[in-house]
Design a protein around this motif. Structure first.
Motif, PDB file in Angstrom:
ATOM      1  N   THR A 133       6.536 -37.284 -18.157  1.00 44.14           N
ATOM      2  CA  THR A 133       5.206 -36.747 -18.493  1.00 44.14           C
ATOM      3  C   THR A 133       5.321 -35.597 -19.316  1.00 44.14           C
ATOM      4  OG1 THR A 133       4.385 -37.724 -16.516  1.00 44.14           O
ATOM      5  CG2 THR A 133       2.984 -35.989 -17.674  1.00 44.14           C
ATOM      6  N   ARG A 134       6.257 -34.671 -18.746  1.00 41.08           N
ATOM      7  CA  ARG A 134       6.370 -33.533 -19.307  1.00 41.08           C
ATOM      8  C   ARG A 134       6.933 -33.628 -21.165  1.00 41.08           C
ATOM      9  NH1 ARG A 134       8.692 -30.742 -15.202  1.00 41.08           N
ATOM     10  NH2 ARG A 134      10.712 -31.168 -16.000  1.00 41.08           N
ATOM     11  N   GLY A 135       7.909 -34.552 -21.079  1.00 41.04           N
ATOM     12  CA  GLY A 135       8.540 -34.964 -22.241  1.00 41.04           C
ATOM     13  C   GLY A 135       7.386 -35.865 -23.218  1.00 41.04           C
ATOM     14  N   GLU A 136       6.707 -36.424 -22.613  1.00 41.91           N
ATOM     15  CA  GLU A 136       5.582 -36.904 -23.691  1.00 41.91           C
ATOM     16  C   GLU A 136       4.759 -36.081 -23.980  1.00 41.91           C
ATOM     17  OE1 GLU A 136       3.789 -39.946 -25.475  1.00 41.91           O
ATOM     18  OE2 GLU A 136       5.695 -40.160 -24.586  1.00 41.91           O
ATOM     19  N   LYS A 137       4.325 -35.120 -23.149  1.00 41.36           N
ATOM     20  CA  LYS A 137       3.426 -34.097 -23.680  1.00 41.36           C
ATOM     21  C   LYS A 137       4.040 -33.132 -24.549  1.00 41.36           C
ATOM     22  CE  LYS A 137       0.706 -33.448 -19.467  1.00 41.36           C
ATOM     23  NZ  LYS A 137       0.452 -32.631 -18.178  1.00 41.36           N
ATOM     24  N   GLU A 138       5.322 -32.929 -24.524  1.00 35.72           N
ATOM     25  CA  GLU A 138       6.151 -32.042 -25.680  1.00 35.72           C
ATOM     26  C   GLU A 138       6.179 -32.814 -26.817  1.00 35.72           C
ATOM     27  OE1 GLU A 138       9.643 -30.254 -24.044  1.00 35.72           O
ATOM     28  OE2 GLU A 138       8.638 -29.560 -22.130  1.00 35.72           O
ATOM     29  N   TYR A 139       6.383 -34.141 -26.705  1.00 35.90           N
ATOM     30  CA  TYR A 139       6.551 -34.895 -27.822  1.00 35.90           C
ATOM     31  C   TYR A 139       5.253 -35.027 -28.564  1.00 35.90           C
ATOM     32  CZ  TYR A 139       6.650 -39.389 -30.481  1.00 35.90           C
ATOM     33  OH  TYR A 139       6.398 -40.292 -31.631  1.00 35.90           O
ATOM     34  N   GLN A 140       4.159 -35.146 -28.012  1.00 38.95           N
ATOM     35  CA  GLN A 140       2.811 -34.927 -28.518  1.00 38.95           C
ATOM     36  C   GLN A 140       2.679 -33.874 -29.154  1.00 38.95           C
ATOM     37  OE1 GLN A 140       0.865 -37.663 -29.054  1.00 38.95           O
ATOM     38  NE2 GLN A 140       2.270 -39.231 -28.058  1.00 38.95           N
ATOM     39  N   ALA A 141       2.985 -32.729 -28.444  1.00 39.84           N
ATOM     40  CA  ALA A 141       2.544 -31.312 -29.066  1.00 39.84           C
ATOM     41  C   ALA A 141       3.326 -31.175 -30.362  1.00 39.84           C
ATOM     42  CB  ALA A 141       3.215 -30.305 -28.073  1.00 39.84           C
ATOM     43  N   ILE A 142       4.726 -31.568 -30.417  1.00 34.68           N
ATOM     44  CA  ILE A 142       5.449 -31.368 -31.457  1.00 34.68           C
ATOM     45  C   ILE A 142       5.208 -32.266 -32.606  1.00 34.68           C
ATOM     46  CG2 ILE A 142       7.875 -32.096 -32.252  1.00 34.68           C
ATOM     47  CD1 ILE A 142       8.969 -31.196 -29.526  1.00 34.68           C
ATOM     48  N   LEU A 143       4.759 -33.561 -32.316  1.00 32.76           N
ATOM     49  CA  LEU A 143       4.248 -34.185 -33.175  1.00 32.76           C
ATOM     50  C   LEU A 143       2.901 -33.800 -33.815  1.00 32.76           C
ATOM     51  CD1 LEU A 143       4.516 -37.188 -34.629  1.00 32.76           C
ATOM     52  CD2 LEU A 143       2.931 -38.268 -32.647  1.00 32.76           C
ATOM     53  N   ALA A 144       1.843 -33.289 -32.878  1.00 32.01           N
ATOM     54  CA  ALA A 144       0.804 -32.529 -33.346  1.00 32.01           C
ATOM     55  C   ALA A 144       1.073 -31.450 -34.359  1.00 32.01           C
ATOM     56  CB  ALA A 144      -0.068 -32.316 -32.517  1.00 32.01           C
ATOM     57  N   GLN A 145       2.055 -30.718 -34.085  1.00 29.57           N
ATOM     58  CA  GLN A 145       2.501 -29.622 -34.907  1.00 29.57           C
ATOM     59  C   GLN A 145       3.064 -30.008 -36.304  1.00 29.57           C
ATOM     60  OE1 GLN A 145       1.961 -26.358 -34.201  1.00 29.57           O
ATOM     61  NE2 GLN A 145       2.860 -25.816 -36.034  1.00 29.57           N
ATOM     62  N   ALA A 146       3.867 -31.056 -36.196  1.00 24.62           N
ATOM     63  CA  ALA A 146       4.484 -31.749 -37.316  1.00 24.62           C
ATOM     64  C   ALA A 146       3.385 -32.148 -38.288  1.00 24.62           C
ATOM     65  CB  ALA A 146       5.724 -32.625 -37.055  1.00 24.62           C
ATOM     66  N   GLN A 147       2.429 -32.951 -37.720  1.00 29.23           N
ATOM     67  CA  GLN A 147       1.491 -33.389 -38.559  1.00 29.23           C
ATOM     68  C   GLN A 147       0.427 -32.197 -39.212  1.00 29.23           C
ATOM     69  OE1 GLN A 147      -0.760 -36.062 -36.043  1.00 29.23           O
ATOM     70  NE2 GLN A 147       0.490 -37.943 -36.458  1.00 29.23           N
ATOM     71  N   GLU A 148       0.313 -31.268 -38.350  1.00 22.71           N
ATOM     72  CA  GLU A 148      -0.378 -29.923 -38.915  1.00 22.71           C
ATOM     73  C   GLU A 148       0.475 -29.418 -39.829  1.00 22.71           C
ATOM     74  OE1 GLU A 148      -1.279 -25.714 -36.928  1.00 22.71           O
ATOM     75  OE2 GLU A 148      -2.220 -27.430 -35.717  1.00 22.71           O
ATOM     76  N   ASP A 149       1.725 -29.051 -39.803  1.00 23.04           N
ATOM     77  CA  ASP A 149       2.408 -28.602 -40.668  1.00 23.04           C
ATOM     78  C   ASP A 149       2.499 -29.464 -42.128  1.00 23.04           C
ATOM     79  OD1 ASP A 149       3.150 -26.454 -38.881  1.00 23.04           O
ATOM     80  OD2 ASP A 149       5.236 -27.500 -38.547  1.00 23.04           O
ATOM     81  N   ALA A 150       2.689 -30.704 -41.906  1.00 24.33           N
ATOM     82  CA  ALA A 150       2.500 -31.504 -42.962  1.00 24.33           C
ATOM     83  C   ALA A 150       1.258 -31.372 -43.718  1.00 24.33           C
ATOM     84  CB  ALA A 150       2.822 -33.112 -42.692  1.00 24.33           C
ATOM     85  N   THR A 151       0.201 -31.339 -42.974  1.00 20.36           N
ATOM     86  CA  THR A 151      -1.042 -31.214 -43.709  1.00 20.36           C
ATOM     87  C   THR A 151      -1.064 -30.201 -44.463  1.00 20.36           C
ATOM     88  OG1 THR A 151      -2.107 -32.720 -41.795  1.00 20.36           O
ATOM     89  CG2 THR A 151      -3.497 -31.321 -43.146  1.00 20.36           C
ATOM     90  N   ARG A 152      -0.888 -28.914 -43.834  1.00 20.12           N
ATOM     91  CA  ARG A 152      -0.773 -27.646 -44.386  1.00 20.12           C
ATOM     92  C   ARG A 152       0.042 -27.615 -45.641  1.00 20.12           C
ATOM     93  NH1 ARG A 152      -0.191 -24.648 -40.198  1.00 20.12           N
ATOM     94  NH2 ARG A 152       2.081 -24.642 -40.427  1.00 20.12           N
ATOM     95  N   THR A 153       1.113 -28.318 -45.813  1.00 17.33           N
ATOM     96  CA  THR A 153       2.075 -28.168 -46.707  1.00 17.33           C
ATOM     97  C   THR A 153       1.478 -28.944 -47.756  1.00 17.33           C
ATOM     98  OG1 THR A 153       4.051 -27.973 -45.285  1.00 17.33           O
ATOM     99  CG2 THR A 153       4.458 -28.870 -47.643  1.00 17.33           C
ATOM    100  N   ARG A 154       0.921 -30.099 -47.497  1.00 22.02           N
ATOM    101  CA  ARG A 154       0.272 -31.075 -48.334  1.00 22.02           C
ATOM    102  C   ARG A 154      -0.906 -30.094 -49.177  1.00 22.02           C
ATOM    103  NH1 ARG A 154       0.350 -35.693 -45.490  1.00 22.02           N
ATOM    104  NH2 ARG A 154      -1.314 -34.761 -44.086  1.00 22.02           N
ATOM    105  N   GLU A 155      -1.635 -29.560 -48.407  1.00 23.37           N
ATOM    106  CA  GLU A 155      -2.959 -28.693 -48.720  1.00 23.37           C
ATOM    107  C   GLU A 155      -2.321 -27.523 -49.729  1.00 23.37           C
ATOM    108  OE1 GLU A 155      -4.818 -27.443 -45.366  1.00 23.37           O
ATOM    109  OE2 GLU A 155      -6.059 -29.563 -45.041  1.00 23.37           O
ATOM    110  N   GLN A 156      -1.236 -26.874 -49.327  1.00 19.18           N
ATOM    111  CA  GLN A 156      -0.800 -25.829 -50.071  1.00 19.18           C
ATOM    112  C   GLN A 156      -0.127 -26.140 -51.433  1.00 19.18           C
ATOM    113  OE1 GLN A 156       2.263 -23.954 -47.758  1.00 19.18           O
ATOM    114  NE2 GLN A 156       0.810 -22.655 -46.638  1.00 19.18           N
TER     115      GLN A 156
END
Length: 162
Positions: free
Chosen positions: A83-106
């Motif tokens: 469960t912790r691993g899945e949560k961390e995976y989801q958090a990392i995935l969300a952060q990566a998507q956010e970073d990718a979106t921010r990089t795309r916007e920049q």
């Protein structure tokens, strides 16, 4: 032939009875005591073995209970880790998507800024070329600010029509 005399038979029977009484007192008592002691020792050993078997069965049951509890705890810990691993995976995935979106916007903003700068530069060059062409056509210098403003308005209108 054999002769049977009553006195011999009586003495023999009496000897046998005396021998039996003596043997019973001296020999059979001790033999019976040894046999009884041996039977008691065997019974005691059997009782001890039975008690040890019961203790072993109890220890085995306790061990199996502890093993089942340990397995249950291990499964719980494993489930928590998943469960912790899945949560961390989801958090990392969300952060990566956010970073990718921010990089795309920049990148889009940078590309738009570069495009706008290129358009401004191109307009300036076109305006400069138009002024030079107009001055050659009219054979007069167009250096005033009003002439440049007229050319900028013209270019702006031409850019909007495209």
């Amino acid at each position: 032939m054999l002769e049977f005399q009553i006195s011999t038979i009586a003495l023999t029977v009496l000897n046998l009875l005396i021998l039996y009484v003596i043997l019973r007192k001296l020999l059979f008592g001790r033999v019976n005591k040894v046999l009884n002691d041996r039977a008691a020792l065997i019974q005691q050993t059997l009782d001890e073995a039975h008690g040890e078997k019961q203790k072993a069965d109890e220890l085995k049951q306790e061990y199996e209970d502890r093993l089942a509890q340990a397995r249950s705890e291990a499964n719980g810990i494993l489930a928590q880790a998943k469960t912790r691993g899945e949560k961390e995976y989801q958090a990392i995935l969300a952060q990566a998507q956010e970073d990718a979106t921010r990089t795309r916007e920049q990148s889009k903003a940078r590309a738009q800024a570069e495009r706008d700068e290129m358009l401004r530069t191109a307009r300036r060059e076109v305006a400069q070329l138009a002024m030079e062409a107009a001055s050659k056509v009219t054979r007069k210098a167009l250096d005033s600010d009003s002439d440049r403003a007229i050319l900028d308005d013209f270019l702006a209108e031409a850019g909007e029509k495209k």
